[in-house]
Motif scaffolding. Structure first.
Motif, mmCIF file in Angstrom:
data_model
loop_
_atom_site.group_PDB
_atom_site.id
_atom_site.type_symbol
_atom_site.label_atom_id
_atom_site.label_comp_id
_atom_site.label_asym_id
_atom_site.label_seq_id
_atom_site.Cartn_x
_atom_site.Cartn_y
_atom_site.Cartn_z
ATOM 1 N N LEU A 140 -10.029 -4.636 -1.505
ATOM 2 C CA LEU A 140 -10.772 -3.547 -0.872
ATOM 3 C C LEU A 140 -10.073 -2.214 -1.117
ATOM 4 C CD1 LEU A 140 -12.997 -2.450 0.978
ATOM 5 C CD2 LEU A 140 -11.533 -3.027 2.942
ATOM 6 N N THR A 141 -8.745 -2.216 -1.029
ATOM 7 C CA THR A 141 -7.967 -0.997 -1.285
ATOM 8 C C THR A 141 -8.187 -0.519 -2.724
ATOM 9 O OG1 THR A 141 -6.269 -1.782 0.259
ATOM 10 C CG2 THR A 141 -5.660 0.020 -1.211
ATOM 11 N N ALA A 142 -8.226 -1.462 -3.658
ATOM 12 C CA ALA A 142 -8.454 -1.112 -5.060
ATOM 13 C C ALA A 142 -9.845 -0.511 -5.251
ATOM 14 C CB ALA A 142 -8.281 -2.342 -5.942
ATOM 15 N N TRP A 143 -10.845 -1.036 -4.538
ATOM 16 C CA TRP A 143 -12.200 -0.485 -4.643
ATOM 17 C C TRP A 143 -12.270 0.936 -4.074
ATOM 18 C CZ3 TRP A 143 -16.212 -1.629 -7.446
ATOM 19 C CH2 TRP A 143 -16.383 -2.929 -7.938
ATOM 20 N N VAL A 144 -11.542 1.185 -2.980
ATOM 21 C CA VAL A 144 -11.493 2.543 -2.410
ATOM 22 C C VAL A 144 -10.912 3.513 -3.439
ATOM 23 C CG1 VAL A 144 -10.414 3.997 -0.652
ATOM 24 C CG2 VAL A 144 -11.361 1.769 -0.022
ATOM 25 N N HIS A 172 0.887 -1.115 -6.148
ATOM 26 C CA HIS A 172 2.056 -0.242 -6.311
ATOM 27 C C HIS A 172 1.855 0.678 -7.512
ATOM 28 C CE1 HIS A 172 4.964 -1.346 -3.277
ATOM 29 N NE2 HIS A 172 4.753 -2.638 -3.504
ATOM 30 N N ALA A 173 1.330 0.116 -8.606
ATOM 31 C CA ALA A 173 1.074 0.928 -9.796
ATOM 32 C C ALA A 173 -0.013 1.957 -9.524
ATOM 33 C CB ALA A 173 0.664 0.022 -10.964
ATOM 34 N N THR A 174 -1.054 1.556 -8.788
ATOM 35 C CA THR A 174 -2.133 2.485 -8.447
ATOM 36 C C THR A 174 -1.619 3.598 -7.549
ATOM 37 O OG1 THR A 174 -3.758 0.699 -8.613
ATOM 38 C CG2 THR A 174 -4.429 2.673 -7.422
ATOM 39 N N ALA A 175 -0.736 3.244 -6.597
ATOM 40 C CA ALA A 175 -0.148 4.261 -5.720
ATOM 41 C C ALA A 175 0.681 5.258 -6.531
ATOM 42 C CB ALA A 175 0.716 3.602 -4.650
#
Length: 311
Positions: free
Chosen positions: A10-14, A146-149
């Motif tokens: 869900l975090t990745a979709w946001v 972590h990479a997305t952050a």
């Protein structure tokens, strides 16, 4: 292992939806108000959209259980995604550098207040997104998050630099201050270097995992302490620990009294494994090989990679 797939997904979709909206906002505002910095930052965000799609795909794949072709599971899919995101960041950094250098020698253009506001809103949006994603990455033990952050953090630098350059240019145009139009491209060059540094660190970490490198020495010492907390373990011959996606796999060879029965040895290894998994949730598997220990006899360490001799 405490990785919670659906919530992390869900975090990745946001992140994906946010990157898509920010890409449209930056490019549209940049084209309307003729802002090279905002258009370049929008293209950078376009790369983030691709990276977010790769993150979602890798997270879905990494949640698949082990099968005959992949007996250790699919955890490394997230490391591949991290490497891909790093490459996207490197390309974005080089593109931003090119646009910034070109703007230094290009024609002077007026700066719009609306372009400056759009850059500020983007920086604030990305800052909130970074806090949300970084918290989720630690909570769900997800390397992809972590990479997305880290990608969001790089975007914050880019948006702040764009806002700073646009702000200096706008104030300079209003007050007729010379050379202020250089603020935008100079800030862009600095931020490109920061983004490039983040990307290089990320790709080195991902490559180390894909190359089966060991975890750091501090972690190995902590794992050793768990083994040695059992008085039956007289010596650790070999201890290897490596990352596999979001998990850690441990292989060990230990010495226990030779008088122990097979059942006693099995009970001991199961007790060690249970304690290790309880203390370190990121450890997914502990494979333990038992070697005999004789009191007063000199111990010969086995080869780290056993081999068979031809008879």
């Amino acid at each position: 292992m405490t990785y919670e797939g659906p919530k992390a997904l869900l975090t990745a979709w946001v992140s994906l939806v946010s990157n898509l909206l920010l890409t449209l906002i930056k490019i549209i505002f940049g084209l309307i108000f003729h802002s090279t910095a905002l258009v370049a930052d929008g293209v950078h965000n376009g790369g983030d959209v691709i990276a977010s799609i790769a993150t979602i795909g890798s997270m879905k794949l990494s949640n698949h259980p082990a099968d005959r072709e992949h007996p250790y599971g699919h955890g490394k899919a997230e490391d591949i995604s991290t490497a891909f995101i790093s490459i996207v960041l490197i390309v974005a950094a080089l593109f931003l550098s090119y646009e910034a250098v070109k703007a230094l020698f290009g024609p002077i253009s007026s700066v719009s207040l609306w372009a400056f506001i759009a850059a500020l809103v983007s920086a604030l949006w990305k800052w909130l997104l970074y806090l949300y994603t970084n918290k989720a990455a630690y909570r769900y033990h997800s390397k992809s998050l972590h990479a997305t952050a880290a990608d969001h953090l790089a975007d914050i630098y880019a948006s702040i630099a764009a806002a700073l350059g646009l702000g200096i240019g706008w104030i300079g145009s209003v007050l007729n201050i010379p050379y202020t139009h250089f603020g935008d491209p100079v800030a862009g060059i600095v931020v490109s270097i920061l983004i490039l540094r983040i990307a290089i660190v990320m790709i080195i970490k991902a490559t180390n995992v894909l190359m089966e490198s060991s975890v750091d020495e501090n972690a190995q010492e902590k794992y050793s302490e768990v083994f040695l907390s059992f008085p039956e373990v007289k010596k650790i011959d070999i201890l290897r620990a490596r990352e596999h996606g979001n998990a850690v796999l441990i292989d060990a060879q230990i010495r226990i009294p030779a008088s122990y029965t097979i059942q006693e040895g099995d009970d001991l290894t199961e007790a060690i494994r249970t304690k290790m998994l309880r203390i370190y949730p990121d450890v997914e598997e502990v494979l333990i090989h038992i070697n005999p220990w004789y009191e007063g006899r000199e111990l010969v360490e086995p080869d780290s990679v056993p081999h068979l001799k031809n008879k």
